[in-house]
Design a protein around this motif. Structure first.
Motif, PDB file in Angstrom:
ATOM      1  N   ASN A 176      39.848  31.639  59.099  1.00  0.00           N
ATOM      2  CA  ASN A 176      39.549  31.065  57.787  1.00  0.00           C
ATOM      3  C   ASN A 176      38.826  32.098  56.921  1.00  0.00           C
ATOM      4  N   LEU A 177      39.541  33.202  56.641  1.00  0.00           N
ATOM      5  CA  LEU A 177      38.975  34.281  55.838  1.00  0.00           C
ATOM      6  C   LEU A 177      39.534  34.180  54.419  1.00  0.00           C
ATOM      7  N   ARG A 178      40.422  35.097  54.052  1.00  0.00           N
ATOM      8  CA  ARG A 178      41.024  35.117  52.718  1.00  0.00           C
ATOM      9  C   ARG A 178      42.501  35.442  52.864  1.00  0.00           C
ATOM     10  N   HIS A 179      43.159  35.599  51.744  1.00  0.00           N
ATOM     11  CA  HIS A 179      44.553  36.042  51.678  1.00  0.00           C
ATOM     12  C   HIS A 179      45.548  35.015  52.216  1.00  0.00           C
ATOM     13  N   GLU A 180      45.126  33.744  52.376  1.00  0.00           N
ATOM     14  CA  GLU A 180      46.111  32.751  52.804  1.00  0.00           C
ATOM     15  C   GLU A 180      47.169  32.543  51.728  1.00  0.00           C
ATOM     16  N   ASP A 181      46.794  32.786  50.454  1.00  0.00           N
ATOM     17  CA  ASP A 181      47.784  32.664  49.386  1.00  0.00           C
ATOM     18  C   ASP A 181      48.812  33.787  49.457  1.00  0.00           C
ATOM     19  N   THR A 182      48.354  35.013  49.789  1.00  0.00           N
ATOM     20  CA  THR A 182      49.281  36.139  49.958  1.00  0.00           C
ATOM     21  C   THR A 182      50.244  35.867  51.106  1.00  0.00           C
ATOM     22  N   LEU A 183      49.707  35.389  52.214  1.00  0.00           N
ATOM     23  CA  LEU A 183      50.540  35.103  53.378  1.00  0.00           C
ATOM     24  C   LEU A 183      51.549  34.009  53.056  1.00  0.00           C
ATOM     25  N   PHE A 184      51.118  32.989  52.323  1.00  0.00           N
ATOM     26  CA  PHE A 184      52.009  31.896  51.951  1.00  0.00           C
ATOM     27  C   PHE A 184      53.128  32.402  51.038  1.00  0.00           C
ATOM     28  N   ALA A 185      52.775  33.218  50.044  1.00  0.00           N
ATOM     29  CA  ALA A 185      53.763  33.715  49.089  1.00  0.00           C
ATOM     30  C   ALA A 185      54.766  34.653  49.756  1.00  0.00           C
ATOM     31  N   MET A 218      35.613  41.983  50.913  1.00  0.00           N
ATOM     32  CA  MET A 218      35.678  42.685  52.186  1.00  0.00           C
ATOM     33  C   MET A 218      36.286  41.783  53.267  1.00  0.00           C
ATOM     34  N   GLU A 219      36.011  40.498  53.182  1.00  0.00           N
ATOM     35  CA  GLU A 219      36.668  39.558  54.098  1.00  0.00           C
ATOM     36  C   GLU A 219      38.172  39.549  53.859  1.00  0.00           C
ATOM     37  N   SER A 220      38.576  39.678  52.596  1.00  0.00           N
ATOM     38  CA  SER A 220      40.000  39.731  52.270  1.00  0.00           C
ATOM     39  C   SER A 220      40.648  40.971  52.869  1.00  0.00           C
ATOM     40  N   VAL A 221      39.930  42.081  52.829  1.00  0.00           N
ATOM     41  CA  VAL A 221      40.447  43.318  53.433  1.00  0.00           C
ATOM     42  C   VAL A 221      40.613  43.130  54.936  1.00  0.00           C
ATOM     43  N   THR A 238      51.885  44.854  50.153  1.00  0.00           N
ATOM     44  CA  THR A 238      50.769  44.848  49.209  1.00  0.00           C
ATOM     45  C   THR A 238      50.341  46.296  48.963  1.00  0.00           C
ATOM     46  N   SER A 239      49.825  46.560  47.794  1.00  0.00           N
ATOM     47  CA  SER A 239      49.481  47.943  47.435  1.00  0.00           C
ATOM     48  C   SER A 239      48.362  48.491  48.320  1.00  0.00           C
ATOM     49  N   LEU A 240      47.379  47.660  48.669  1.00  0.00           N
ATOM     50  CA  LEU A 240      46.271  48.135  49.487  1.00  0.00           C
ATOM     51  C   LEU A 240      46.722  48.489  50.894  1.00  0.00           C
ATOM     52  N   SER A 241      47.462  47.593  51.543  1.00  0.00           N
ATOM     53  CA  SER A 241      47.913  47.880  52.907  1.00  0.00           C
ATOM     54  C   SER A 241      48.923  49.027  52.929  1.00  0.00           C
ATOM     55  N   LYS A 242      49.753  49.122  51.899  1.00  0.00           N
ATOM     56  CA  LYS A 242      50.718  50.222  51.830  1.00  0.00           C
ATOM     57  C   LYS A 242      50.002  51.567  51.765  1.00  0.00           C
ATOM     58  N   LYS A 243      49.025  51.675  50.861  1.00  0.00           N
ATOM     59  CA  LYS A 243      48.282  52.929  50.730  1.00  0.00           C
ATOM     60  C   LYS A 243      47.463  53.199  51.987  1.00  0.00           C
ATOM     61  N   ARG A 285      37.440  49.322  48.738  1.00  0.00           N
ATOM     62  CA  ARG A 285      38.312  48.505  49.588  1.00  0.00           C
ATOM     63  C   ARG A 285      39.238  49.360  50.425  1.00  0.00           C
ATOM     64  N   LEU A 286      39.773  50.440  49.846  1.00  0.00           N
ATOM     65  CA  LEU A 286      40.668  51.320  50.600  1.00  0.00           C
ATOM     66  C   LEU A 286      39.939  51.979  51.752  1.00  0.00           C
ATOM     67  N   CYS A 287      38.738  52.477  51.492  1.00  0.00           N
ATOM     68  CA  CYS A 287      37.955  53.115  52.564  1.00  0.00           C
ATOM     69  C   CYS A 287      37.616  52.113  53.660  1.00  0.00           C
ATOM     70  N   TYR A 288      37.313  50.885  53.265  1.00  0.00           N
ATOM     71  CA  TYR A 288      36.995  49.862  54.262  1.00  0.00           C
ATOM     72  C   TYR A 288      38.237  49.534  55.103  1.00  0.00           C
ATOM     73  N   TYR A 289      39.404  49.480  54.449  1.00  0.00           N
ATOM     74  CA  TYR A 289      40.650  49.253  55.192  1.00  0.00           C
ATOM     75  C   TYR A 289      40.861  50.357  56.220  1.00  0.00           C
ATOM     76  N   LEU A 290      40.667  51.608  55.802  1.00  0.00           N
ATOM     77  CA  LEU A 290      40.848  52.730  56.725  1.00  0.00           C
ATOM     78  C   LEU A 290      39.815  52.683  57.859  1.00  0.00           C
ATOM     79  N   LYS A 291      38.604  52.280  57.542  1.00  0.00           N
ATOM     80  CA  LYS A 291      37.567  52.168  58.567  1.00  0.00           C
ATOM     81  C   LYS A 291      37.954  51.148  59.625  1.00  0.00           C
ATOM     82  N   LEU A 292      38.624  50.087  59.210  1.00  0.00           N
ATOM     83  CA  LEU A 292      39.020  49.038  60.156  1.00  0.00           C
ATOM     84  C   LEU A 292      40.074  49.523  61.131  1.00  0.00           C
TER      85      LEU A 292
END
Length: 292
Positions: A176-185, A218-221, A238-243, A285-292
């Motif tokens: 139960n974080l974020r991006h459920e709308d992205t996943l649904f779409a 950050m939860e969305s990331v 998505t642009s963030l995950s692609k980059k 957000r990009l740096c946090y994605y890479l950190k993950l």
């Protein structure tokens, strides 16, 4: 016939529901309005007065089930074929909001997204990041939304046929974080379900403080990274995950961690200031994605 479905949590929903009730009665259509509170335990008495309205139900749930599950439950409870989902912290803009949706429904329509707008006046200093982001990235005209019909979809104001929803529900297995709308779409995209965009927005009232919005971002990331890792969405969608996936290697991961170690404080100071930069928001957000 239409079922208007509103999930809520610790929010006074009475103004929105009364406005919708007035419009749907004027439209002379068979309707119901269903509001479920996700076990917030607050504002229950205030919202319970809605049960006195015709064809309207307010019900507090006994336990919290999360954003995906409560939408599925609302749809399962609905009696009618046409479902209109709205978030609690929205306000109707148009006096013909309901009629606009009714006019857009055709036998071939599957999903309709009406859009979102934000208040024109700048909010308090500590809410500017959410307001600027919303105006620049979310409050887009139909012509812009149609260029990326799935990525420009938000679940706070959309119509869907119940038969379509039965085939494509919200994923209750995700955290139960974020991006459920992205996943649904993007799930709708995989099923070749068309999302039609129309000019019928609601105002988003729920402006969080910049600190809260930054935390939720950050939860969305984290959610996005999880979805990519679990193959629930493709990284290029998505642009963030692609980059992030393009740049991902041991060196960039190390650099991202070092960048956040040294510059996390100054960037956050900017983002919660009176002049937040979306450029630094994206870098963060990009740096946090890479950190993950």
């Amino acid at each position: 016939m239409i079922s208007i479905l509103i999930p809520t949590y610790n929010y006074d929903i009475t103004t929105l529901v009364r406005a919708l009730h007035k419009q749907v009665e004027a439209a002379n259509v068979v309707f119901e309005i269903i509001v479920f509170d996700d076990a917030s335990g607050k504002l229950i008495a205030e919202n319970d007065v809605l049960n006195s309205l015709s064809n309207t139900t307010f019900k507090p749930l006994s336990q919290n089930i999360g954003r995906s599950a409560i939408r599925n439950l609302l749809a399962d409870t609905a009696k009618y074929e046409n479902l209109l989902f709205l978030d609690a912290d929205t306000k109707v803009v148009r006096e013909d909001f309901i009629q606009k949706y009714l006019d857009a429904i055709t036998p071939s329509i599957q999903i309709i997204y009406g859009g979102i707008v934000y208040q024109k006046e700048p909010p308090a200093k500590d809410e500017l990041l959410r307001w600027i982001y919303g105006n620049k990235r979310e409050a887009l005209p139909v012509s812009e939304r149609e260029k990326q019909p799935y990525l420009r979809f938000l679940t706070l104001n959309f119509f869907i046929k119940k038969a379509v929803f039965k085939a494509h529900r919200f994923n209750e297995e995700i955290p139960n974080l974020r991006h459920e709308d992205t996943l649904f779409a993007l799930g709708a995209k995989k099923l070749a379900l068309e999302i039609k965009h129309i000019d019928n927005p609601v105002i988003h009232l729920g402006l969080e403080s910049s600190k809260v919005f930054l935390r939720k971002s950050m939860e969305s990331v984290e959610a996005l990274k999880l979805f990519v890792n679990e193959n629930l969405i493709l990284s290029e969608e998505t642009s963030l995950s692609k980059k992030g996936e393009q740049l991902k290697n041991p060196i960039t991961t190390m650099l991202a961690k070092a960048f956040l170690t040294f510059f996390k404080g100054p960037i956050e100071k900017n983002l919660i200031s009176s002049q937040p930069s979306l450029f630094w928001f994206d870098v963060y957000r990009l740096c946090y994605y890479l950190k993950l």
